[in-house]
Scaffold this motif. Structure first.
Motif, PDB file in Angstrom:
ATOM      1  N   ARG A  76       1.485   3.069   4.758  1.00 39.84           N
ATOM      2  CA  ARG A  76       1.319   4.414   5.299  1.00 39.84           C
ATOM      3  C   ARG A  76       0.622   4.372   6.654  1.00 39.84           C
ATOM      4  O   ARG A  76       1.039   5.036   7.602  1.00 39.84           O
ATOM      5  CB  ARG A  76       0.482   5.245   4.324  1.00 39.84           C
ATOM      6  CG  ARG A  76       0.278   6.679   4.773  1.00 39.84           C
ATOM      7  CD  ARG A  76      -0.887   7.313   4.036  1.00 39.84           C
ATOM      8  NE  ARG A  76      -2.148   6.689   4.422  1.00 39.84           N
ATOM      9  CZ  ARG A  76      -3.127   6.397   3.581  1.00 39.84           C
ATOM     10  NH1 ARG A  76      -3.011   6.645   2.300  1.00 39.84           N
ATOM     11  NH2 ARG A  76      -4.240   5.822   4.012  1.00 39.84           N
ATOM     12  N   ALA A  94       4.994   9.421  -6.222  1.00 45.49           N
ATOM     13  CA  ALA A  94       5.264   8.426  -5.182  1.00 45.49           C
ATOM     14  C   ALA A  94       5.833   7.157  -5.818  1.00 45.49           C
ATOM     15  O   ALA A  94       5.580   6.865  -6.971  1.00 45.49           O
ATOM     16  CB  ALA A  94       3.988   8.106  -4.432  1.00 45.49           C
ATOM     17  N   ASP A  97      -0.149   7.969  -6.941  1.00 39.45           N
ATOM     18  CA  ASP A  97       0.504   7.043  -6.008  1.00 39.45           C
ATOM     19  C   ASP A  97      -0.311   5.783  -5.721  1.00 39.45           C
ATOM     20  O   ASP A  97       0.202   4.827  -5.171  1.00 39.45           O
ATOM     21  CB  ASP A  97       0.867   7.754  -4.692  1.00 39.45           C
ATOM     22  CG  ASP A  97      -0.312   8.477  -4.088  1.00 39.45           C
ATOM     23  OD1 ASP A  97      -1.452   8.247  -4.538  1.00 39.45           O
ATOM     24  OD2 ASP A  97      -0.105   9.284  -3.164  1.00 39.45           O
ATOM     25  N   HIS A 115       0.886   0.737  -0.873  1.00 39.33           N
ATOM     26  CA  HIS A 115       0.948   2.138  -0.476  1.00 39.33           C
ATOM     27  C   HIS A 115       0.198   2.470   0.825  1.00 39.33           C
ATOM     28  O   HIS A 115       0.794   2.863   1.823  1.00 39.33           O
ATOM     29  CB  HIS A 115       0.405   2.976  -1.634  1.00 39.33           C
ATOM     30  CG  HIS A 115       0.435   4.433  -1.410  1.00 39.33           C
ATOM     31  ND1 HIS A 115       1.438   5.239  -1.871  1.00 39.33           N
ATOM     32  CD2 HIS A 115      -0.418   5.251  -0.765  1.00 39.33           C
ATOM     33  CE1 HIS A 115       1.203   6.473  -1.522  1.00 39.33           C
ATOM     34  NE2 HIS A 115       0.071   6.509  -0.855  1.00 39.33           N
ATOM     35  N   GLN A 151      -1.710   0.001  -6.707  1.00 42.43           N
ATOM     36  CA  GLN A 151      -2.623  -0.795  -5.907  1.00 42.43           C
ATOM     37  C   GLN A 151      -3.825  -1.224  -6.743  1.00 42.43           C
ATOM     38  O   GLN A 151      -4.267  -2.362  -6.683  1.00 42.43           O
ATOM     39  CB  GLN A 151      -3.158   0.048  -4.738  1.00 42.43           C
ATOM     40  CG  GLN A 151      -2.348  -0.075  -3.493  1.00 42.43           C
ATOM     41  CD  GLN A 151      -2.938   0.651  -2.301  1.00 42.43           C
ATOM     42  OE1 GLN A 151      -2.205   1.122  -1.468  1.00 42.43           O
ATOM     43  NE2 GLN A 151      -4.243   0.742  -2.185  1.00 42.43           N
TER      44      GLN A 151
END
Lengths: 494, 291, 75
Positions: free
Chosen positions: A455, A445, A120, A451, A124
């Motif tokens: 979150r 994800a 996930d 991400h 990034q």
């Protein structure tokens, strides 16, 4: 006199430390590379010498999970024996692992030569050019390309670590699904089955709908109370101060209600229903209410449980059913030293709302979380060639079976057919077969480059719903509004 | 003149180190605080933002909440520590059997690292495993779950801080009490003052410098509490124990919002400096009054 | 210490203090600059929170500059 004593003492000390260091050197040497054969050993040696890597130490960081621990305890010493390259793999908590890895890569310090990349977070990392293009690196160093290593041998999970042009940035080291575990001994007990049928008017079975899941949970919690057992109806990964609860809700629970991708519309990067998102949709609210409602049927430690404690609670026999990360399935089902429920672990697909299974089958939806990670090579690493050898080493077919048995993870198709894996498969109620056959119903994800930032903004509302400070509906309304604002802040959508 | 130059020369190493480890990082944080900088945002690199981060801060409910929460925590725990510490110090001044043993045992929490304190308390409070929830349930029927009940979590964190730091307060006050001249107290007793009057008009004023120093030290510590609380509750449930230090950590480290986090920590530094300065002035005034 | 009859020893305690300003405490120049900076930051923050929608932040800066001059010279 004093001088004499000192000399003797020093002599003893030196001798002692020599013996000790001798032992340390002897230990890895005494384990001659279990998975690799003689001929291969010489290839690794030559490659290591040609890149002048002998005696080099490479450092990595990963989460302390069964697969990572296997890499540290078994693969690293074997690799060292073959190549003379020392691998220091730091296994730590999940949070710490990210913080350290990201800080290192962002600052370009070069402490770590390889880092764990969870499925996930890869987007990034790619957006920030943290990682070395492994496809390119292999092409540039043909003398370091092992004949036993081939990206094509991996399952389609490796696609998670590709950029738009198909270049690969990580060697998969673990992949598993977050699965529905239940207690075979309880579900198959005739007396319990009878009591359940008498109370609910249908047969006790692993749940396929949420109502059934809740009935099971209610029933077994009552059963525990009545019989003075430390037994509850379900696990909940509901830590009210840790990201794990955010993940359980958005990646495992919400999808079974048909809420995908955290409820974020990736056309316009909006979360609220008013703006075209789905984070505070009715389905999402129903999902959160369902999940928070499960807390009353969960052991009291549920609101302090991350994934580790959930696995521990289930292994301690404190829950009759639950969503548990698959990396733990094997040890819960087979390791009598750590688990009280050996041989009693059943595996099934999680319960879903109407239409979700069909959506998952045709690829428009999914029923749960397909998790996993790879080891990648940071651009800041100063030992890229030596690290490349290590990444190839862990990506050999020959090391996969033992690794799969130790960590219930599978990254290559061929691993499923290995006799060792099939043996454990039988003991774990066919977890591996289920992963092979039904794996495509699960998904990782969503590919969000923001991400962790998002979150951090959303999770406090989930925590407050879990602690009862907010209702499920309020929590998601506020979370979605906060998400919309933060996305604009991060430069996504206007 | 010569002695002056000598003084500067002697101070130079300290000043140089201070500049490198204190002042330069401060300037860097000041600089970063004027930018939007999140490596995971859509715009890569640092974007000039002037004072926008501060503008966001004064409207940031979560930040202001955690600031207020930290203040409340510091006030409550330091008050308890001070009253309890004073009481114990008064007791320990007198001689009683077993005093040395008690003193030794009593200061043991002081030598523990905060992270170990947090870990110990975590083990004590985990439901289904720790003794605290077990006995609370068995004896009083209290459902004790740190992950669920915000009030319990806040109270436990305060208790943990009191447990850890009251010995320090006691020891310092004890030193002050021991050093206090006996004559005024005896004179007051001869003049017929009762115990409360002696305490109110003699002990407290004479102890004022020590008290203020203790408040000063403890308040600064309480305002920047992170490790113990993070270990015990990680700021939860929800944000019930998310004090400012934890809040900043979350913004800077997991969220990687470097610019905003820098502005945040500078603002907290500002409040701390103001508070320190006020206390310092109070201390100085007391000192002057005594002269 | 000083003998009461000897004025030489009593008199010379004359610090170069200015007459006390309007601040409630005794201050030197550094103190007053420090107070001005503290006030400037505080006022700017409050300004951003409560007044900026009507009057731009420059208002606060000008106000604080005037205040700083006042404090440093007369405080």
């Amino acid at each position: 006199m004093f001088k004499h004593k000192l000399t003797v003492m020093l002599g003893i000390l030196v001798l002692f430390s020599m013996v000790l260091s001798g032992c340390a050197a002897a230990v890895p040497a005494a384990q001659p590379a279990a998975p690799a054969a003689e001929g291969e050993a010489s290839w690794w040696k030559t490659a290591s010498q040609s890149a002048s890597c002998e005696g080099v130490t490479i450092r990595g960081i990963s989460e302390s999970t069964p697969p990572s621990n296997f890499a540290r305890e078994t693969l690293a010493p074997a690799f060292q024996a073959e190549t003379g390259i020392t691998v220091e793999l730091e296994t730590t908590s999940w949070d710490e692992m990210y913080n350290k890895a990201i800080n290192d890569m962002q600052a370009g310090t070069g402490i770590y030569d390889f880092v764990y990349i969870e499925q996930d977070i890869i987007y990034q990392y790619l957006a920030n050019n943290y990682l070395v293009n492994l496809t390119q690196l292999l092409a540039d160093n043909p003398n370091l390309a092992s004949p036993d290593f081939d990206f094509a041998k991996f399952t389609s999970f490796i696609d998670n670590f590709k950029d738009a042009d198909g270049n690969i940035y990580g060697v998969p080291m673990e992949a598993f699904v977050k699965i529905y575990l239940y207690r075979l001994d309880l579900f198959n007990d005739p007396a319990i089955q009878e009591a359940f049928a008498a109370e609910y008017g249908y047969d006790l079975a692993p749940a396929t709908t949420h109502q059934q899941y809740q009935d099971n949970a209610t029933f077994f919690t009552q059963y525990g109370t009545d019989n003075g057992l430390e037994l509850w109806g379900t696990t909940v990964q509901g830590n009210t101060g840790h990201a794990s609860s955010f993940y359980e809700f958005f990646e495992s629970i919400a999808p079974t209600f048909g809420v995908y991708n955290w409820g974020i519309n990736s056309e316009n990067w909006k979360a609220t229903v008013e703006n075209g998102g789905g984070m505070n949709s009715d389905a999402a609210k129903e999902a959160l209410a369902f999940w928070v409602g499960l807390l009353q049927y969960a052991p009291p430690e549920a609101t302090q449980s991350t994934w580790d404690e959930v696995a521990a609670s289930f292994a301690a026999g404190r829950a009759a059913q639950g969503w548990v990360y698959g990396e733990n399935a094997a040890w819960i089902a087979t390791d009598p030293d750590r688990s009280k429920v050996v041989g009693n672990v059943g595996v099934a697909l999680p319960p879903v709302s109407e239409g979700v299974m069909e959506a998952a089958a045709d690829g428009s939806g999914y029923i749960g979380y397909y998790d996993g990670g790879s080891f990648g090579l940071p651009v800041s690493s100063k030992n890229q060639q030596c690290t490349l050898l290590w990444l190839e080493y862990i990506g050999q077919e020959s090391v996969q079976a033992d690794w799969a048995v130790a960590g219930s993870r599978i990254v290559m198709e061929s691993t499923y057919d290995d006799p060792k894996v099939q043996e454990v498969d039988a003991k774990t109620d066919n977890y591996y077969t289920l992963m092979k056959d039904e794996g495509p119903l699960f998904r990782g994800a969503p590919p969000f480059p923001f991400h962790s930032a998002l979150r951090e903004v959303v999770q406090p509302f989930i925590w407050k719903a879990l602690s009862g400070e907010l209702t499920a509906a309020d929590a998601l309304d506020q979370a979605a509004a906060a998400a919309d604002a933060e996305l604009v802040n991060l430069g996504y959508g206007q | 003149m010569r002695s002056n130059r000598m003084g500067w020369a002697l101070l130079a190493p300290t000043l140089a180190i201070l500049a490198v480890v204190g002042f330069l990082p401060f300037l860097y944080v000041l600089y970063v605080g004027l930018f939007d900088w999140n490596p995971f945002s859509n715009q890569l690199g640092m974007q000039w933002a002037a004072v926008n981060n501060y503008r966001r801060l004064v409207f940031d409910g979560a930040f202001l909440d955690s600031l207020w929460r930290t203040g409340l925590f510091a006030f409550v725990s330091v008050s308890i520590e001070l009253s309890l510490g004073f009481l114990l110090a008064q007791t320990l001044v007198k001689n009683f059997p077993g005093r040395t043993v008690f003193r030794t045992l009593y200061v043991l929490p002081l030598v523990m690292a905060p992270i170990a304190v947090g870990a110990t308390w975590r083990l004590l409070t985990i439901p289904g495993f720790g003794p605290i929830p077990y006995f609370l349930d068995k004896w009083f029927g209290i459902d004790y779950r740190l992950g669920t009940f915000a009030d319990q979590a806040f109270l436990t964190v305060v208790l943990m801080d009191v447990w850890h730091w009251t010995p320090f307060v006691t020891l310092t006050l004890l030193a002050g009490l021991t050093a206090m001249p006996k004559e005024p107290l005896e004179q007051a007793q001869v003049d017929g003052a009762n115990r409360w009057q002696v305490f109110r008009y003699l002990t407290i004023p004479m102890m004022m410098p020590v008290l203020l120093t203790v408040i000063f030290i403890r308040l600064m510590d309480a305002l920047r509490v992170v490790d113990e609380v993070f270990m015990l509750t990680s700021g939860g449930p929800g944000t019930a124990t998310q004090f400012i230090g934890i809040h900043i950590y979350r913004v800077v480290v997991p969220k990687t919002d470097y610019g905003y986090g820098s502005a945040m920590s500078l603002l907290v530094l500002y409040f701390t400096i103001v508070l320190c300065w006020l206390l310092f002035i109070a201390l100085a005034q007391v000192g002057k009054q005594r002269e | 210490m000083a003998e009461p009859g000897n004025p030489k020893l009593v008199a010379p305690v004359q610090h170069k203090t200015r007459p006390r300003g309007f601040l409630p405490i005794e201050t030197n120049r550094f103190d007053r600059i420090f107070i001005s900076v503290i006030a400037w930051i505080g006022i700017s923050l409050l300004w951003m929170r409560f007044l900026e929608s009507w009057i731009p932040l420059w208002g606060a800066t000008v106000l604080c500059l005037l205040l700083a001059i006042l404090i440093v010279r007369k405080g």
